[in-house]
Design an enzyme around this catalytic site. Structure first.
Site: not given
Length: 406
Positions: A25, A193, A259-260
């Site tokens: 992104r 995150c 997750r990230s």
């Protein structure tokens, strides 16, 4: 022992060797792997990386900000923590209708000096602190006949609930805190995150408790009849001594899910932050910090962090480089010493580094006893400040700068 730096640099190498190119992104691009794990025994030291200098005050500030339930960057900015500046500035720019929006530096100065401006544009939405301390819950609707009158909302303090459960039901499998509120993701400047964590406790053996007693520097003669030269006291008396000094009966571990993972800039912060959270929770419920575990989803290096990652991984030093380090540290006072010198033996036995960024021993963490002020099950996290948290014996290699992608 410092295994956390080795795990971390191995993860960097894993991404360099096995990562796939992905767009993201921010438009920067990444090398990415999926599904990795970090594990650290807290008994080995506080997990603050030493292969590059870490800004510990910033890590403390962000965690205290979460625990206060705060979602405005003014507290962070006032405490010289700027990791959320870019997200707030990006949100501010998106709301402006003219091109003259001011620079990032102007924006941060405005946050510092203009409370009304900060109240509006420093707000990030219902991010971590809001979900941890005041998750909104609809308890039901009020109806009169067929007409809807009102919805009743309450706020759930997940951290307070966690502390209460740890004190009353420490073997529960529901000792969890979540920041992933699906109904409010679209209101957040950035979705979480690291989206949740779980804690786990186990009973300490009698021997574990005695070792904890020793770690605290208490008088071992209490375990002997007649002082230092007496016989060992029975088990019942040992337990009495341990309980008198409030030695913990349980160990506590923490596992977070992410997750990230911005592996170069973000993950070192995350590791230390959850290590600090584990220490704080353990202190609040009088348990021994045990294991810290991180489950990592999309684990990536931004393409503009590749060279920095290689620098932190480091390389093997040549013999000539190691000899120069020896000479700068010890040297030779006479010819006899020089003739007796064996590099294959003396370089290693005298701790001369083998790599450009060889890990240092991990530091220790101390949380002052004042933190344990309580009122029933009320969590005094709003009272925590930097003065109660002390980092001891931190050594590191120099910082490595890298751009933050927002």
């Amino acid at each position: 022992m410092n295994n956390i730096d080795k795990q971390y640099t191995s993860l960097l190498q894993d991404i360099l060797d096995n990562g796939v190119r992905k767009e993201d992104r921010t438009g920067t691009g990444t090398l990415s792997v999926f599904g990795r794990q970090i594990r650290h025994k807290m008994s080995e030291g506080f997990p603050l990386l030493t292969t590059k200098k870490m800004y510990f005050k910033g890590i403390v500030t962000e965690l205290l900000w979460f625990l206060r339930g705060d979602t405005n960057i003014k507290y962070l900015v006032d405490n010289d923590c700027h990791i959320w500046d870019g997200d707030a500035y990006k949100a501010y720019v998106s709301k402006q209708t003219t091109e003259d929006v001011g620079s990032m530096n102007w924006f941060i100065e405005k946050i510092k000096t203009d409370d009304e401006f900060a109240k509006v544009y420093g707000e990030l939405g219902p991010v971590y602190g809001r979900q941890w301390r005041s998750w909104e819950h609809n308890t039901g609707d009020t109806w009169v006949g067929m007409s809807h009158k009102s919805s009743v909302k309450t706020k759930i303090d997940q951290i307070a609930n966690l502390i209460r459960e740890l004190k009353t039901n420490p073997d529960s499998r529901r000792l969890m805190v979540s920041a992933w509120n699906v109904g409010e993701l679209d209101q957040m400047t950035l979705p979480p995150c690291h989206y949740g964590f779980q804690v786990y406790t186990r009973e300490l053996s009698l021997n574990d408790r005695v070792l904890e007693f020793a770690k605290r520097g208490l008088d071992p003669s209490e375990f002997r009849r007649g002082g230092n030269y007496g016989t060992v006291i029975p088990k019942e008396k040992t337990l009495e001594v341990l309980d008198k000094h409030n030695i913990p009966t349980r160990a506590i571990s923490l596992m977070w899910n992410q997750r990230s993972v911005d592996t170069f800039l973000g993950l070192p912060f995350n590791i230390a932050s959850y290590g600090l959270l584990l220490e704080i929770i353990a202190k609040a419920v009088n348990m021994v910090p045990d294991e810290l575990i991180g489950n990592l989803g999309d684990t990536h290096l931004y393409l503009n962090h590749i060279e920095q990652a290689k620098e932190q991984i480091g390389r093997e030093l040549t013999l000539e480089e190691r000899l120069k380090l020896w000479d700068s540290k010890f040297g030779f006072t006479n010819e006899e010493q020089k003739n007796q010198f064996d590099p294959n033996v003396h370089l290693d036995t005298h701790g001369i580094s083998k790599r450009t960024r060889e890990p240092y021993p991990l530091p220790k963490l101390m949380i002052c006893e004042d933190m344990r002020r309580t009122d029933g099950f009320k969590v005094p996290f709003d009272e925590l400040d930097h003065s109660l948290i002390k980092l001891i014996d931190y050594q590191s290699h120099p910082t490595i700068k890298a751009p933050l992608s927002n």
